[in-house]
Design a protein around this motif. Structure first.
Motif, PDB file in Angstrom:
ATOM      1  N   LYS A   4       0.828  -1.193   0.000  1.00  0.00           N
ATOM      2  CA  LYS A   4       0.000   0.000   0.000  1.00  0.00           C
ATOM      3  C   LYS A   4       0.873   1.257   0.000  1.00  0.00           C
ATOM      4  O   LYS A   4       1.946   1.285   0.598  1.00  0.00           O
ATOM      5  N   ILE A   5       0.368   2.291  -0.649  1.00  0.00           N
ATOM      6  CA  ILE A   5       1.073   3.571  -0.717  1.00  0.00           C
ATOM      7  C   ILE A   5       0.935   4.266   0.630  1.00  0.00           C
ATOM      8  O   ILE A   5      -0.155   4.333   1.211  1.00  0.00           O
ATOM      9  N   SER A  26      -9.548   7.084   0.019  1.00  0.00           N
ATOM     10  CA  SER A  26      -8.216   6.481  -0.036  1.00  0.00           C
ATOM     11  C   SER A  26      -8.247   4.986   0.280  1.00  0.00           C
ATOM     12  O   SER A  26      -7.379   4.229  -0.151  1.00  0.00           O
ATOM     13  N   HIS A  27      -9.275   4.559   1.013  1.00  0.00           N
ATOM     14  CA  HIS A  27      -9.370   3.147   1.411  1.00  0.00           C
ATOM     15  C   HIS A  27     -10.132   2.288   0.398  1.00  0.00           C
ATOM     16  O   HIS A  27      -9.979   1.069   0.372  1.00  0.00           O
ATOM     17  N   ILE A  28     -10.966   2.912  -0.427  1.00  0.00           N
ATOM     18  CA  ILE A  28     -11.922   2.157  -1.237  1.00  0.00           C
ATOM     19  C   ILE A  28     -11.260   1.122  -2.156  1.00  0.00           C
ATOM     20  O   ILE A  28     -11.731  -0.004  -2.259  1.00  0.00           O
ATOM     21  N   ASN A  29     -10.183   1.483  -2.808  1.00  0.00           N
ATOM     22  CA  ASN A  29      -9.546   0.534  -3.738  1.00  0.00           C
ATOM     23  C   ASN A  29      -8.332  -0.192  -3.131  1.00  0.00           C
ATOM     24  O   ASN A  29      -7.558  -0.814  -3.853  1.00  0.00           O
ATOM     25  N   ALA A 328     -12.613   8.397  -4.862  1.00  0.00           N
ATOM     26  CA  ALA A 328     -11.772   7.193  -4.869  1.00  0.00           C
ATOM     27  C   ALA A 328     -11.169   6.948  -6.244  1.00  0.00           C
ATOM     28  O   ALA A 328     -10.038   6.447  -6.350  1.00  0.00           O
ATOM     29  N   ASN A 329     -11.891   7.292  -7.301  1.00  0.00           N
ATOM     30  CA  ASN A 329     -11.358   7.106  -8.652  1.00  0.00           C
ATOM     31  C   ASN A 329     -10.162   8.021  -8.910  1.00  0.00           C
ATOM     32  O   ASN A 329      -9.234   7.653  -9.634  1.00  0.00           O
ATOM     33  N   ILE A 330     -10.181   9.214  -8.324  1.00  0.00           N
ATOM     34  CA  ILE A 330      -9.023  10.113  -8.424  1.00  0.00           C
ATOM     35  C   ILE A 330      -7.844   9.516  -7.666  1.00  0.00           C
ATOM     36  O   ILE A 330      -6.713   9.486  -8.162  1.00  0.00           O
ATOM     37  N   TYR A 331      -8.092   9.028  -6.461  1.00  0.00           N
ATOM     38  CA  TYR A 331      -7.021   8.379  -5.682  1.00  0.00           C
ATOM     39  C   TYR A 331      -6.469   7.159  -6.422  1.00  0.00           C
ATOM     40  O   TYR A 331      -5.277   6.877  -6.353  1.00  0.00           O
ATOM     41  N   LEU A 332      -7.339   6.438  -7.115  1.00  0.00           N
ATOM     42  CA  LEU A 332      -6.886   5.271  -7.880  1.00  0.00           C
ATOM     43  C   LEU A 332      -5.940   5.702  -9.007  1.00  0.00           C
ATOM     44  O   LEU A 332      -4.897   5.075  -9.224  1.00  0.00           O
ATOM     45  N   GLY A 333      -6.299   6.766  -9.727  1.00  0.00           N
ATOM     46  CA  GLY A 333      -5.426   7.263 -10.782  1.00  0.00           C
ATOM     47  C   GLY A 333      -4.082   7.718 -10.251  1.00  0.00           C
ATOM     48  O   GLY A 333      -3.036   7.453 -10.864  1.00  0.00           O
ATOM     49  N   VAL A 334      -4.092   8.376  -9.103  1.00  0.00           N
ATOM     50  CA  VAL A 334      -2.842   8.829  -8.481  1.00  0.00           C
ATOM     51  C   VAL A 334      -1.981   7.631  -8.085  1.00  0.00           C
ATOM     52  O   VAL A 334      -0.760   7.640  -8.264  1.00  0.00           O
ATOM     53  N   ALA A 335      -2.608   6.600  -7.557  1.00  0.00           N
ATOM     54  CA  ALA A 335      -1.866   5.388  -7.171  1.00  0.00           C
ATOM     55  C   ALA A 335      -1.162   4.784  -8.381  1.00  0.00           C
ATOM     56  O   ALA A 335       0.008   4.370  -8.300  1.00  0.00           O
ATOM     57  N   LYS A 336      -1.854   4.726  -9.515  1.00  0.00           N
ATOM     58  CA  LYS A 336      -1.229   4.207 -10.740  1.00  0.00           C
ATOM     59  C   LYS A 336      -0.020   5.048 -11.122  1.00  0.00           C
ATOM     60  O   LYS A 336       1.036   4.517 -11.506  1.00  0.00           O
TER      61      LYS A 336
END
Length: 379
Positions: A4-5, A26-29, A328-336
């Motif tokens: 996890k980041i 931040s937790h969703i994905n 959460a979709n924004i956080y997912l893109g940032v994680a990628k």
């Protein structure tokens, strides 16, 4: 599965709505773990809140500078990788700048800064740092907003004629009509909020929605504000005419004193072949309109949607998703991006969107002060 980041949080403690939104998102994905924070400027409240939400207290710091200092002492594979800035507006720039200068990635609430000059300085620091920077224009995370963007990109509206974006709220009514209250709220204090309240807080979301969905840049604007009271320095209502080209025009309407309105963000885009309409309070419905066919309704999770839309859909059709999922979709893109994985440019707003937003905010203020004149935005 990748580790996890490591996420740090600045602000958002207590009953802060934006704090809950970011933490849940931040937790969703399952991509992030909160490892350090300064939730509140009062250290006792800071620690108490960390215990309340079950975040380990060994890296809950007394202030932002201490967070930077102590995190930089840790090995690179232990320290915070990305920090979310959820503070009042005037702290966005100094915090983001210091984070970038020390090699951290940043997720920042909007508006990105309080001035265009600050935004440009932050952009230069970001280019030098080479880390990830995301601005949370949350509504770009909705699957049907992303679907609309992709359909426009594919030419399904043909040449665009007209754009009508609206963001109406009524929450400031209970504050603005009381002199004592309106002089004590940070959003109506230019030292903390910047030069604009209504446009800076919600109008900029509508501006971003126009550019995100259409792929066009707004070139010039003309604005008219309402302040309601002589002693109030901050706009609480605004109408902005926009020009994207000689033949593509529109309007952005925003208000914090639209009595009875809750969170009424919406956009309608009209083109030569058809039109789209979407509303944030009913986010699962994208209306596709035509002069020659019955109106169609697109909904999330179906195979007819684009990759970008389906990539932001977590549930089967018929299961409503909302604001937490959008963030959460924004956080997912940032994680990628942080992991160096492939991602679509529409997965999260960037530094460029932040600079554009500040350019828009300053231009609207200038236009109104100049007697409602047209003002050019920078390219």
């Amino acid at each position: 599965m990748p580790k996890k980041i490591r996420l740090g949080i600045l602000g958002g403690g207590g009953d802060s709505l934006i704090g809950v939104l970011h933490r849940v998102a931040s937790h969703i994905n399952d991509n992030y773990q909160i490892v350090g924070a300064v939730f509140n400027p009062d250290f006792d409240q800071n620690m108490a809140f960390a215990k309340e939400i079950d975040v380990p207290t060994d890296r809950i710091y007394k202030d932002f500078d201490t967070l930077i200092e102590e995190e930089m002492k840790l090995p690179e594979d232990e320290r915070i990788q990305v920090c979310s800035i959820l503070t009042p507006n005037f702290l966005h720039f100094p915090m983001a700048l210091k984070l970038l200068e020390n090699g951290f990635s940043v997720i920042c609430e909007k508006p990105m800064t309080t001035t265009l000059d600050e935004a440009k300085k932050l952009q230069a620091a970001h280019e030098k740092a080479g880390t990830v920077f995301a601005l949370t224009h949350t509504y770009t995370g909705y699957p049907m907003v992303r679907q609309m963007r992709e359909m426009i990109k594919n030419g399904e509206l043909g040449r665009i004629h007209k754009v009508d974006a609206v963001y109406y709220q009524g929450w400031i009514n209970e504050i603005i009509h009381d002199q004592e209250k309106r002089s004590s709220v940070w959003r109506l204090d230019p030292k903390k909020a910047g030069i604009s309240s209504c446009i800076g807080d919600i109008g900029v979301h509508a501006f971003n929605m126009v550019e995100y969905t259409t792929g066009l840049k707004i070139k010039s604007i003309l604005s008219d504000f309402n302040y309601l009271y002589e002693d109030n320095q901050m706009d609480v209502d605004g109408t902005v005419l926009i020009r994207m080209s000689d033949h593509v025009k529109g309007v952005i309407r925003s208000s914090q004193v639209a009595t009875g309105e809750e969170n009424g963000l919406g956009i309608a885009i009209y083109g030569e072949k058809g039109a789209f309409r979407w509303e944030q309070e009913n986010p699962n419905y994208l209306y596709v309109m035509s002069d020659t066919k019955p109106t169609q309704i697109y909904k999330p999770g179906h195979a007819y949607n684009s990759e970008l839309s389906l990539g932001g859909t977590k549930l089967p059709p018929g299961h409503p998703e909302g604001i937490f999922d959008s963030m959460a979709n924004i956080y997912l893109g940032v994680a990628k991006a942080i992991r160096g994985e492939q991602y679509d440019s529409g997965e999260y707003p960037t530094m460029t969107d932040g600079v554009r937003g500040m350019n828009f905010i300053e231009a609207t203020v200038e236009s109104h002060k100049n007697g409602n004149t047209w003002v050019e935005l920078e390219d």
